[in-house]
Design an enzyme around this catalytic site. Structure first.
Site, PDB file in Angstrom:
ATOM      1  CB  CYS A 278      -0.930   0.011   1.207  1.00  0.00           C
ATOM      2  SG  CYS A 278      -2.219  -1.227   1.109  1.00  0.00           S
ATOM      3  CB  THR A 281       8.752  -0.051   0.172  1.00  0.00           C
ATOM      4  OG1 THR A 281       8.626  -1.169   1.054  1.00  0.00           O
ATOM      5  CG2 THR A 281      10.201   0.070  -0.260  1.00  0.00           C
ATOM      6  CB  SER A 282       6.743   3.853  -2.874  1.00  0.00           C
ATOM      7  OG  SER A 282       5.440   3.987  -2.383  1.00  0.00           O
TER       8      SER A 282
END
Ligand code: SPV
Ligand code: MN
Length: 626
Positions: A278, A281-282
């Site tokens: 969701c 990490t980004s």
């Protein structure tokens, strides 16, 4: 040392051989000896390797994984790939169970079984399971060394891939075990990939099990290789750590930790809980910010403030969608020499890799988690086999990333300036919002967190599910008690940090995403300013939202783009019926499924409901922030 200890050492000496034995006995800890001896005798490996912190030992583990065929070298130096079985691509929730002694209950949301039955079953499945294979014994430290946060852990595995992954993802702990000696309160992980097929993937998936014994703090994992089921220090360690934390007054959370860089070189640390896939990490990898961790955090109250550490020191990240524009830093590591494992991607004849969403043209053939692959290939049920699995991953040490935060290994952790809860929510929550206070935020944003399911666990995608603190899959205590632990934790803080919710997945009436992928950079900068009371906000029934002019300014500064008032109204209007429906779902969940819910949760939800209804009477179903 008593006679029983000595006898155990004698048995170990025979099994380990002189040099491995010498490595082990440098650690003065009979509990460790008994544990290792017991499982060596049960698993019956042909060879054993005790891994110290030395670079030679660590290199050796990787070489053994390659020799055994669990990993294969790629064209780029240091890179390898690994496949998990076609049916072993994600965490297996159904077969992950707590082994509970009679009288202990965790509630209906948490998968459990009788402890003695479970132990019997797992011991039977794992008997002689390593015959003819090698056992690796690794020592690690969850959290920075020599810190009040740290937890030592030992891993037994016959998978070179698992052992190598742990070397990349965790701090070496052999010296720490030596330093702690008998005082080490360590977690124990035993894993066997079981019998492998010709592709070196686990064969007996029907006997896949992840059993968690909280009494002895041992986690068993077998007939699986997928990291979320096998890498002991990752999701398996979260379970006993959550229990310890609840007993000892700290928190184990499914959260990233990142440094958000504010005005005048100020760095404010945020933790963020998001269900898998969701945007966790980004977010933690946003350009211009710095990363402490992308998955797990330990939080402690130290002198009235929250400090956090990352128990990990590497990243087991989702590779789908990683491209040179959105993820330049990961991209760079994935294209340069260094120790990186690619799992379940497409591998070409030239020993290159490809995945869904990678720059460039898709190769015309290759092999992947399903075998030989050409575009359009279907599985036995007639479904298209994708280039790479949606849950395909890369594994690397955070040291390889240019944006690693310098405080990663600080034994004091980082000061937490804000907490974020995020989910995949197509129709209810605004992109960013601050709670009124700790309790309101924790309950309406954390405990009420809902998300649409993804490929990170086996099962159907796109179903809306409640996932308290995004930690439901890992809870080892009843949900109500976990909520109570959070409330107590917050109550003891001098000045709790603000709590925010984010939603990167809001769609408009036509079903189009209302945000660009990159917009989260702006939400973060806004939260950073709020954390220091440097920007105003608008009070809405569900929390504080940004003012248009502040966002427009940030969009210009951060992304060099204009932000229209129309977009703002679209994104930040409160959708009353959807919000009310959400409260009903959440209430229903806690009323019917969580018998030990603290009363305050219902009170806070009820207050929110009343605020929404009052606003609805005045402004209608859709409340514009203007
Ligand atoms: C997650 O699914 O939340 C992950 C990957 O971080 S796993 O190791 O499978 O848990
Ligand atoms: Mn995770």
């Amino acid at each position: 040392m008593n006679t029983e200890d000595n006898r155990t050492l004698e048995r170990l000496k025979v099994r380990l051989g002189e040099s491995n034995y010498q490595k082990l006995v440098k650690i003065d800890n009979p509990e460790l000896y008994h544990f290792i001896a017991k499982y060596i005798e049960l698993f019956n490996p042909e060879k054993i390797f005790v891994c110290t912190d030395s670079p030679e030992d660590i290199r050796h583990v990787k070489q053994e994984s390659i020799k055994a065929g669990e990993e294969v070298e790629l064209a780029v130096e240091g890179h390898t790939y690994h496949f998990d079985s076609y049916h072993d691509q994600a965490r297996d929730k159904d077969n992950s169970k707590y082994l509970l002694p009679s009288g202990v209950e965790l509630g209906q949301n948490i998968n459990a079984m009788d402890r003695s039955e479970g132990l019997k079953e797992i011991h039977l499945i794992m008997k002689d399971i390593m015959q003819g294979n090698q056992l690796f014994i690794g020592f690690f430290c969850l959290g920075p060394l020599n810190s009040q946060f740290s937890i030592p852990a030992v891993q037994l595995t016959d998978s070179g891939y698992v052992a190598h992954s742990e070397d990349l993802l965790y701090r070496q702990g052999y010296e720490e075990f030596i330093r702690l000696g008998r005082s080490a309160r360590f977690l124990k992980f035993v894993h066997s990939a079981g019998e492998l097929d010709e592709r070196k993937t686990s064969k007996n998936i029907d006997k896949r099990r992840v059993y968690i014994d909280l009494e002895d703090e041992i986690v068993f994992s077998t007939n699986t290789q997928y990291g979320g089921n096998t890498i002991g220090l990752k999701k398996l360690a979260m379970r006993p750590a959550i229990k310890r934390a609840s007993k000892e007054g700290w928190l184990t959370e499914h959260m990233f930790i990142m440094g958000v860089h504010g005005p005048s070189r100020r760095v404010t640390y945020f933790t963020g809980a998001f269900p898998s896939l969701c945007g966790k990490t980004s977010t933690s990898m946003l350009p211009g910010e710095s990363i402490v961790g992308d998955d797990i955090a330990y939080l402690r109250n130290i002198d009235g403030v929250i400090r956090a550490v990352n128990p990990e020191s590497g990243m087991f990240g989702v590779i789908q969608g990683v491209n040179s524009v959105d993820d330049p830093l990961i991209w760079k590591v994935l294209h340069n020499p260094g120790d990186v494992i690619f799992s379940n991607v497409l591998v070409t004849k030239e020993k290159g890799v490809h995945w869904i969403g990678k720059d460039g043209k898709e190769p015309e053939k290759g092999f992947n988690y399903a075998g030989e692959w050409t575009p359009g290939k279907k599985d036995e049920n007639g479904n298209f086999i994708l280039t790479s699995h949606p849950n395909a991953r890369f594994t690397l040490d955070l040291q390889l990333l240019d944006n690693m935060d310098p405080k990663l290994n600080d034994p004091e952790g980082v000061l937490v300036g804000g907490i974020i809860y995020g989910g995949r929510d197509s129709d209810t929550k605004v992109p960013v919002e601050e709670s009124f206070d700790w309790v309101h935020g924790f309950i309406t944003m954390g405990a009420a967190l809902e998300s649409e399911t993804t490929a990170a666990t086996l099962g159907k995608e796109g179903v809306r599910k409640i996932n308290p603190m995004s930690n439901l899959d890992f809870l080892s205590i009843p949900i109500g008690r976990y909520i109570e632990s959070h409330l107590n934790f917050g109550a003891k803080l001098n000045n709790p940090p603000p709590i925010f919710s984010v939603n990167y997945f809001l769609k408009d009436k036509e079903g189009k995403f209302t945000n660009d992928k990159t917009d989260k950079a702006v939400w973060l900068k806004w939260m950073e300013l709020r954390s220091h009371n440097e920007v105003e906000a608008i009070e809405m029934p569900t929390g504080f939202i940004p003012k248009y002019e502040d966002l427009n300014k940030l969009f210009n500064e951060v992304l060099n783009k204009d932000y229209s008032e129309e977009d703002y109204v679209n994104q930040f209007s409160v959708r009353v019926p959807e919000n009310l429906a959400k409260i009903d779902r959440v209430e229903d969940f806690y009323k019917t499924k969580v018998t030990d819910t603290p009363q305050i949760l219902f009170e806070v939800l009820e207050e929110q409901k009343q605020r929404l209804i009052a606003a609805q009477e005045k402004y209608g179903d859709n409340i514009s922030p203007l």
